[in-house]
Design an enzyme around this catalytic site. Structure first.
Site, PDB file in Angstrom:
ATOM      1  N   ASP A 139       5.894  -4.396   4.193  1.00 48.42           N
ATOM      2  CA  ASP A 139       7.071  -4.291   3.062  1.00 48.42           C
ATOM      3  C   ASP A 139       7.915  -4.284   4.032  1.00 48.42           C
ATOM      4  O   ASP A 139       8.030  -5.366   4.805  1.00 48.42           O
ATOM      5  CB  ASP A 139       6.829  -3.067   2.425  1.00 48.42           C
ATOM      6  CG  ASP A 139       7.490  -2.740   0.463  1.00 48.42           C
ATOM      7  OD1 ASP A 139       8.594  -4.019   1.243  1.00 48.42           O
ATOM      8  OD2 ASP A 139       6.991  -2.948   0.028  1.00 48.42           O
ATOM      9  N   HIS A 214      13.439  -2.287  -0.888  1.00 49.94           N
ATOM     10  CA  HIS A 214      12.501  -2.012  -1.388  1.00 49.94           C
ATOM     11  C   HIS A 214      11.323  -1.645  -0.397  1.00 49.94           C
ATOM     12  O   HIS A 214       9.936  -0.352  -1.438  1.00 49.94           O
ATOM     13  CB  HIS A 214      12.227  -3.162  -1.626  1.00 49.94           C
ATOM     14  CG  HIS A 214      10.754  -3.641  -2.041  1.00 49.94           C
ATOM     15  ND1 HIS A 214       9.307  -3.688  -1.836  1.00 49.94           N
ATOM     16  CD2 HIS A 214      10.405  -4.295  -3.772  1.00 49.94           C
ATOM     17  CE1 HIS A 214       8.511  -3.923  -2.274  1.00 49.94           C
ATOM     18  NE2 HIS A 214       8.925  -3.727  -3.516  1.00 49.94           N
ATOM     19  N   SER A 543       5.733  -2.930  -7.901  1.00 46.99           N
ATOM     20  CA  SER A 543       5.434  -2.175  -6.429  1.00 46.99           C
ATOM     21  C   SER A 543       5.953  -0.818  -6.749  1.00 46.99           C
ATOM     22  O   SER A 543       5.845   0.480  -5.653  1.00 46.99           O
ATOM     23  CB  SER A 543       6.958  -2.742  -5.816  1.00 46.99           C
ATOM     24  OG  SER A 543       6.687  -3.797  -5.591  1.00 46.99           O
TER      25      SER A 543
END
Length: 757
Positions: A139, A214, A543
């Protein structure tokens, strides 16, 4: 600029000069499957020699090469002209050569909603704090100081872990601990394709430290430690924790500014496999359409992970429409997104005392009511009213919107909602009401008081503004509403099947919570949080659903350490539910549309049931090779893939006979039979009976219809005959096969495309 950044920039300029010597050079990945080289150095030498055969010299070959894949499989990425790439593709041992594409990141209450929060159930799902399960997260990095990554109570790092804690900008060895046991970062692919990190104009750290938020969010959703009294500015308050809080995390940063170079992602997967990860979680993927499996980096990396016994969980994507699901290889667990039983209301109080229901993440309080104005009524000079209604840059007259709440509309699904509030603030506006029926359930954040309304509320608002001489309104701060119904519902943005590469493999596989999820965040990632620095944030996307499934996979792995990736996947899929909390079929937001397995896969995850599924549909590398034969793989390709001479059966086993937990047949002409094998995991002798939900226009017969098991580990096979009596005109019709012994229900969705009867 720091000295390290100056040196890196000089290196990038040098590489640019070398690679730019040929103006049409592009970044290619050369994939060569399994290898028998004794070490990485031997692989790299062989790669350079292969490159030299097309570049003309070893020195130029070394300059052209960016990444070497040398641990779990062989390959490299390099700057090549199309002509050079073609010549490399003709070399012995090469499986595929393809241009490195860009994948994009598919951007507390959830574990309660999933039914594991009662004391007895949650104890059942808890792993001992000395757990050896390692989840590799590929990620945008991690914010290691977050409380969610505390290693209090953890034992030593597992001996099986072979990874590293790679230092870099603001990331020291001390940033790893007994929770974050490894961290690496990759940027050469990104810089080859987009230019230096410094030239991007955003905040970043040339290290595993997360500036985006994220990666921190996904990692904490998987394995965040228990943290009390967490919220986003008072919203969604409660205790935050990951689904598998005792799992270890190995961090692989391959994404920068929301973009992930295939070449970097593939190297991260190569490292993660070698490092000893048990589960890999990737909340990212390419834009549709999906590439064929061996010209897709994630499919390649996950193939080798599967061969090594590692389950790979990937997000399906946020592309809304049929046929857009990504990461659809049968050896990947593909995850759609759905809602939980919680909404965030930011309501509008009109001057006539009427209240309109709005949705947003709005912590800001309006002290009084303000005049309402439609964006279309505040067009800047020379701007058509219809364009001004979208409230984009330089479309609004500041003198008309100053001190007012502006009502805006959406031009396209991909509009930047937050940006509209920035332009309104720049013009002196004090609030925004966004009419956005398709995305009203998503919790957007604005830089000033703002909320999103659907079509019904929009009609009422428009009527009020047309009939009142001086229409005014007040936007209230968000309130969190729990135990809402119906839930779950498939999120409107969640990418849908069918699988465009092999439609017989129904995709997605499963759905899980992905709408308005609270988890840890990077405090420097303020763009997504409306310029507010926060330690926990609420975001939506597949996600967010992917790490939920990764966490459950880690729990199962901790309890069933000998289970294969396919067995874990089967347990998750066959125990899922297709009903919401009103006992009706799961719908799809925003309008509650009827759904099919192309929306939710096998259903919404049921973690507790997945621990004891009863029966398992298992498969191994041999089954995958047979599947590849069925879709046209040649003996030469298979030899390079597996490292050994492999021949396909003649005729090949049909792809619909892969021992998958769902059953799919495309382009069906007349009757046919599908075969499956189940493995029993239980203590006592038992009998399972078959129950069929018949697809429209197809008769289904299961033989035998009764399976008698005497001991755990016993395998039994069965046949499913499909006899169509109605043409489905190329569309899929759906049903299900459920095996039940009165305690366990083992459900497989069925999808058939009937061309002729």
């Amino acid at each position: 600029m720091r000295l390290a950044q100056v040196l890196t920039l000089l290196l990038f300029i040098r590489l640019t000069l070398v690679h730019g010597a040929s103006s049409n050079a592009k970044h290619y990945i050369v994939y060569m499957g399994e290898h028998s080289h004794p070490n990485s150095e031997s692989v790299i030498r062989a790669n350079h020699e292969m490159l030299a055969s097309v570049t003309g010299s070893l020195e130029v070959a070394k300059e052209a090469a960016l990444h070497h894949y040398s641990k779990s499989f062989r390959g490299f990425s390099a700057m090549l002209t199309p002509e050079q790439a073609k010549r490399v593709a003709e070399s012995d041992g090469v499986v595929s050569v393809f241009e490195s594409r860009t994948s994009k990141i598919h951007t507390t209450r959830t574990w309660t909603f999933l039914g594991i929060d009662s004391i007895q159930q949650y104890k059942q799902l808890q792993m001992d704090s000395s757990s050896n399960v390692i989840v590799g997260v590929i990620d945008s990095g991690i914010w290691p100081e977050s409380e969610s990554f505390s290693d209090q109570g953890f034992g030593p790092v597992p001996d099986k872990f072979r990874g590293e804690c790679v230092t870099g900008e603001q990331f020291a060895l001390s940033n790893c601990n007994r929770k974050i046991i490894g961290a690496r970062y990759y940027f050469k692919g990104f810089e080859a394709e987009y230019g230096s990190l410094e030239s991007q104009g955003g905040t970043f750290f040339r290290s595993a430290r997360d500036s985006d938020g994220h990666g921190t969010h996904t990692a904490s959703t998987i394995a965040g430690s228990v943290v009390a009294n967490v919220s986003l500015l008072g919203m969604a308050g409660g205790t935050a924790r990951g689904g598998a809080p005792s799992a270890r995390l190995a961090i692989y940063k391959a994404c920068w500014f929301g973009l992930c170079s295939d070449a970097d992602v593939l190297l991260a997967m190569d490292d993660a496999i070698s490092d000893g990860a048990d589960i890999l979680s990737l909340s990212l993927g390419p834009d549709p359409p999906q590439s064929i499996y061996f010209e897709d980096a994630i499919s390649i990396g996950s193939f080798h992970a599967f061969q090594k016994g590692i389950l790979v969980s990937c997000s399906a994507g946020n592309s809304f429409f049929p046929g857009t699901a990504s990461n659809v290889a049968p050896w990947i667990l593909t995850v759609a997104a759905s809602s939980v039983d919680r909404i965030f209301n930011s309501n509008i109080y009109l001057g006539n005392s009427r209240i309109l229901k709005g949705f947003s993440l709005n912590p800001l309080k309006m002290e009084t009511s303000y005049v309402l104005i439609a964006g279309s009524a505040a067009a800047a000079k020379g701007v058509p009213p219809s364009n001004a209604s979208f409230c984009k840059n330089n479309t609004l007259d500041a003198t008309l919107i100053k001190g007012k709440i502006v009502v805006c509309t959406i031009e396209t699904l991909t509009d930047n909602r937050r940006e509209k509030s920035i332009f309104i603030r720049q013009g002196g506006g004090v609030g925004v009401i966004l009419i956005d029926p398709l995305a009203k359930d998503i919790g957007f954040q604005f830089v000033l008081p703002g909320t999103v309304i659907g079509q019904e509320e929009a009609v009422l608002l428009q009527k009020y503004m047309e009939t009142e001489k001086n229409p005014v309104a007040k936007i209230y701060p968000t309130i969190t509403v729990l135990n809402t119904k119906p839930a779950p519902a498939v999120a409107g943005f969640s990418s849908m099947g069918p699988n465009i590469i092999t439609p017989e493999i129904l995709k997605p596989d499963i759905t899980g919570p992905g709408l308005n999820i609270l988890a840890a965040w990077s405090p420097v990632a303020i763009e997504a949080t409306a310029e507010r620095s926060v330690n926990y944030n609420i975001v939506s996307g597949t996600s967010m659903s992917c790490p939920h499934i990764s966490a459950v996979s880690a729990i199962i792995k901790s309890i069933k350490p000998s289970w294969s990736p396919a067995a874990i996947k089967s347990a998750i899929m066959t125990t899922a539910t297709v009903l919401d909390n009103t006992k009706h079929l799961i719908g799809r937001q925003p309008f509650g549309n009827e759904t099919t397995p192309f929306d939710y896969g096998s259903g919404h995850i049921n973690p507790t049931a997945a621990l004891e599924p009863g029966l398992i549909y298992d498969l191994d590398s041999t089954d995958i090779i047979n599947f590849l034969c069925s879709i046209g793989a040649s003996p030469a390709q298979l030899k390079n893939l597996t490292g050994q001479l492999t021949y396909c059966k003649n005729p090949p086993i049909p792809s619909y006979n892969l021992n998958y937990p769902s059953i799919g047949v495309s382009n069906m002409n007349g009757s046919l039979s599908v075969y499956r094998t189940v493995t029993y995991y239980g203590k006592d002798p038992t009998v399972y009976y078959a129950y069929v939900d018949h697809p429209v226009g197809v008769k289904v017969k299961v033989s035998p219809s009764k399976l008698c098991f005497t001991k755990t580990g016993e395998k039994m096979s069965f046949k499913v005959d499909f006899i169509p009596y109605m043409n489905s005109s190329g569309s899929f019709v759906f049903g299900a096969l459920t095996w039940s012994n009165g305690i366990h229900k083992v459900r497989s969705p069925i999808g058939l495309s009937v061309l002729s009867v």
